[in-house]
Write a protein that holds these residues in place. Structure first.
Motif, PDB file in Angstrom:
ATOM      1  N   PHE A  41      -8.031   3.271   8.994  1.00 19.60           N
ATOM      2  CA  PHE A  41      -6.807   3.773   9.519  1.00 19.60           C
ATOM      3  C   PHE A  41      -7.170   4.395  10.725  1.00 19.60           C
ATOM      4  CE2 PHE A  41      -5.463   4.143   4.961  1.00 19.60           C
ATOM      5  CZ  PHE A  41      -4.546   3.249   5.000  1.00 19.60           C
ATOM      6  N   TYR A 208       2.813   1.514  -2.622  1.00 22.40           N
ATOM      7  CA  TYR A 208       2.529   1.671  -1.361  1.00 22.40           C
ATOM      8  C   TYR A 208       2.684   3.160  -0.863  1.00 22.40           C
ATOM      9  CZ  TYR A 208       3.772  -3.362  -1.565  1.00 22.40           C
ATOM     10  OH  TYR A 208       3.437  -4.510  -1.734  1.00 22.40           O
ATOM     11  N   PHE A 211      -0.285   4.890   1.056  1.00 22.12           N
ATOM     12  CA  PHE A 211      -0.392   4.223   2.398  1.00 22.12           C
ATOM     13  C   PHE A 211       0.506   4.948   3.445  1.00 22.12           C
ATOM     14  CE2 PHE A 211       0.822   1.017   5.556  1.00 22.12           C
ATOM     15  CZ  PHE A 211      -0.249   0.634   6.113  1.00 22.12           C
ATOM     16  N   ARG A 212       1.744   4.984   3.160  1.00 23.52           N
ATOM     17  CA  ARG A 212       2.784   5.408   4.102  1.00 23.52           C
ATOM     18  C   ARG A 212       2.669   6.944   4.400  1.00 23.52           C
ATOM     19  NH1 ARG A 212       7.927   2.628   0.855  1.00 23.52           N
ATOM     20  NH2 ARG A 212       7.274   0.408   0.928  1.00 23.52           N
ATOM     21  N   ALA A 214      -0.579   7.724   4.911  1.00 24.46           N
ATOM     22  CA  ALA A 214      -1.705   7.490   5.768  1.00 24.46           C
ATOM     23  C   ALA A 214      -1.191   7.385   7.075  1.00 24.46           C
ATOM     24  CB  ALA A 214      -2.815   6.703   4.934  1.00 24.46           C
ATOM     25  N   VAL A 281      -3.994  -1.973  -3.202  1.00 23.02           N
ATOM     26  CA  VAL A 281      -3.299  -1.143  -2.360  1.00 23.02           C
ATOM     27  C   VAL A 281      -3.544   0.366  -2.542  1.00 23.02           C
ATOM     28  CG1 VAL A 281      -1.541  -2.907  -2.033  1.00 23.02           C
ATOM     29  CG2 VAL A 281      -1.014  -1.102  -3.777  1.00 23.02           C
ATOM     30  N   SER A 282      -2.820   1.127  -1.863  1.00 21.77           N
ATOM     31  CA  SER A 282      -3.265   2.589  -1.862  1.00 21.77           C
ATOM     32  C   SER A 282      -2.923   3.146  -3.402  1.00 21.77           C
ATOM     33  CB  SER A 282      -2.452   3.264  -0.793  1.00 21.77           C
ATOM     34  OG  SER A 282      -0.942   2.798  -0.641  1.00 21.77           O
ATOM     35  N   TYR A 321      -9.770  -0.229  -0.325  1.00 18.06           N
ATOM     36  CA  TYR A 321     -10.334   0.897   0.335  1.00 18.06           C
ATOM     37  C   TYR A 321     -11.830   1.345  -0.231  1.00 18.06           C
ATOM     38  CZ  TYR A 321      -5.623   1.046   1.868  1.00 18.06           C
ATOM     39  OH  TYR A 321      -4.373   0.635   2.433  1.00 18.06           O
TER      40      TYR A 321
END
Ligand code: PBG
Length: 332
Positions: A41, A208, A211-212, A214, A281-282, A321
C-alpha cells in the motif's frame, strides 16, 4: 487416471512417510519464493511507514519507502510487487480523474520501483474504488454501477500505468468487456509486451474488509459490490468468466479470495491449463495473524500450509501479504 494399489500388506502407504528423506522424494508440490507476488500500500509523504490496524505487519508506505521495500523483497528473491494506492480524500471525486493522472501516487510508485529495482515485475490494480467518492469500482449513475463508461475510464487508467512502466496490469473491477478494451488499447499505443493478469473470478466477499480499511474505502463504500462481483454460491460461472477473459486477451487469470475458493482454482487449472493465481486476501491474512497473536495457532506453520495449499490446488503463484515472511523462511 486411477492409481493402482496392491492389497494390504503388499501396499503400506506409510512406507513413504517414514523419514524426511522419503517424504521429500515422494512430495508432490513445492512452494518457491518465485511463486510470490507481494501486495503493498502506497501513501503520500516522505519517509512514512504507517501500520494498518486490521492487518498486523502490513504498512502504508510513502513512495520512497515503497522503493526501499521493493529492493528488500527483490533481495529475498520475490519476483513481483503489486501496488495499491491509499488516495488522499481530496483526490476522490465523482469522475475519478485521479485514476489516470500520470503522477498519481500509484504511478509514481511504479516508476520508483522500476528505477530502484528494474528486474522486479510491477503489477498494478485497475479499478476506480481508490479514486471514487462512493468507494465503488465503477461509476455510479442513479444508484447503478454503469459498465461501458467505466470501461473507458479503466482503459485510460491502464495506459497511464503502462506508461509509468508497469509489467502486469491487474484489472480487479469485474466490469464486462474490460480485458478486450485494455488489450486493444495496449496494442495500439505500443505496449504490446505488457501483461494482463485478470481478476476473472472475483467474488463479492466479506474477506476484503481489512483491505478496504487499508486503502480508506470502508467509510466511503455505499451498499455492496454484488452487481459486479461474483456470488459465492457459484462455480460454473467462474469458468465462463475465465474463458471470456482469455478470449479477450488476458495472459494470466486470478481467483479471489483464495482459501475459501480452492475448488474454483482446481477447476480453472484443469479446464484451461493457463497461468493461474490466487489472492490470499486481507481477511485471510488478518484471521491468521489474529489467531497467531493470541497464541491459538502457530502463525508461521499456518502461513506456510495455507500457501502450499494454493500450489496443491493448481496455482502457479499467489498474491500474499505474507510474501516477505514466507520468503525468509523459504530461504532458510
Ligand atoms: C478493489 C480491490 C479489492 C481488493 C483488491 N482490489 C477490494 C474490493 O473489491 O472491495 C481486495 C484485496 C484484499 O482484500 O486483500 N478493486
Amino acid at each position: 487416471m486411477k492409481p493402482t494399489v496392491a492389497p494390504f500388506p503388499h501396499t503400506r502407504l506409510r512406507r513413504a512417510r517414514r523419514t524426511p528423506a522419503l517424504r521429500g522424494l515422494t512430495r508432490e508440490n513445492l512452494l518457491s519464493v518465485e511463486d510470490l507476488i507481494w501486495p503493498v500500500f502506497v501513501r503520500e509523504g516522505k519517509g512514512e511507514i504507517e501500520p494498518v490496524a486490521s492487518m498486523p505487519g502490513v504498512y502504508r508506505r510513502s513512495v520512497d519507502k515503497i522503493a526501499e521495500a521493493a529492493k528488500e523483497a527483490h533481495a529475498l528473491g520475490i519476483p513481483a510487487i503489486c501496488i495499491f494506492p491509499y488516495t488522499p480524500l481530496e483526490a476522490r471525486t465523482e469522475d475519478c480523474a485521479e485514476a489516470w493522472n500520470p503522477d498519481n501516487i500509484a504511478n509514481r510508485a511504479i516508476r520508483a520501483v522500476k528505477d530502484a529495482v528494474p528486474d522486479m515485475a510491477v503489477m498494478t490494480d485497475v479499478a476506480l474504488d481508490p479514486y471514487n467518492i462512493n468507494g465503488h469500482d465503477g461509476y455510479v449513475v442513479n444508484g447503478e454501477i454503469v459498465n461501458d463508461r467505466t470501461v473507458e475510464a479503466l482503459v485510460r487508467m491502464t495506459l497511464a500505468q503502462a506508461q509509468a512502466g508497469a509489467d502486469i496490469i491487474g484489472p480487479s473491477d469485474m466490469m464486462d468487456g474490460r480485458i478486450g478494451a485494455m488489450r486493444t488499447a495496449l496494442e495500439q499505443e505500443g505496449y504490446q509486451n505488457v501483461m494482463i493478469l485478470s481478476y476473472s473470478a472475483k467474488y463479492a466477499s466479506a474477506y476484503y474488509g481489512p483491505f478496504r480499511d487499508a486503502v480508506g474505502a470502508s467509510g466511503a463504500l455505499t451498499g455492496d459490490k454484488k452487481t459486479y462481483q461474483m456470488d459465492p454460491a457459484n462455480s460454473d460461472e467462474a469458468l465462463r468468466l475465465i474463458e471470456r477473459d482469455l478470449r479477450e486477451g488476458a495472459d494470466m487469470v486470478m481467483v479471489k479470495p483464495g482459501t475459501p475458493y480452492l475448488d474454483i482454482i482446481r477447476r480453472v487449472k484443469d479446464s484451461f491449463g493457463v497461468p493461474t493465481f490466487a489472492y490470499q486476501v486481507s481477511g485471510e491474512y488478518a484471521m491468521i495473524q489474529a489467531a497467531a497473536q493470541n497464541g491459538w495457532i502457530d502463525g508461521e506453520k499456518i502461513m506456510m500450509e495455507s500457501l502450499l495449499g494454493f500450489k496443491r490446488a493448481g496455482c502457479n503463484g499467489v498474491l500474499t501479504y505474507f510474501a516477505p515472511e514466507a520468503a525468509k523462511l523459504l530461504n532458510g
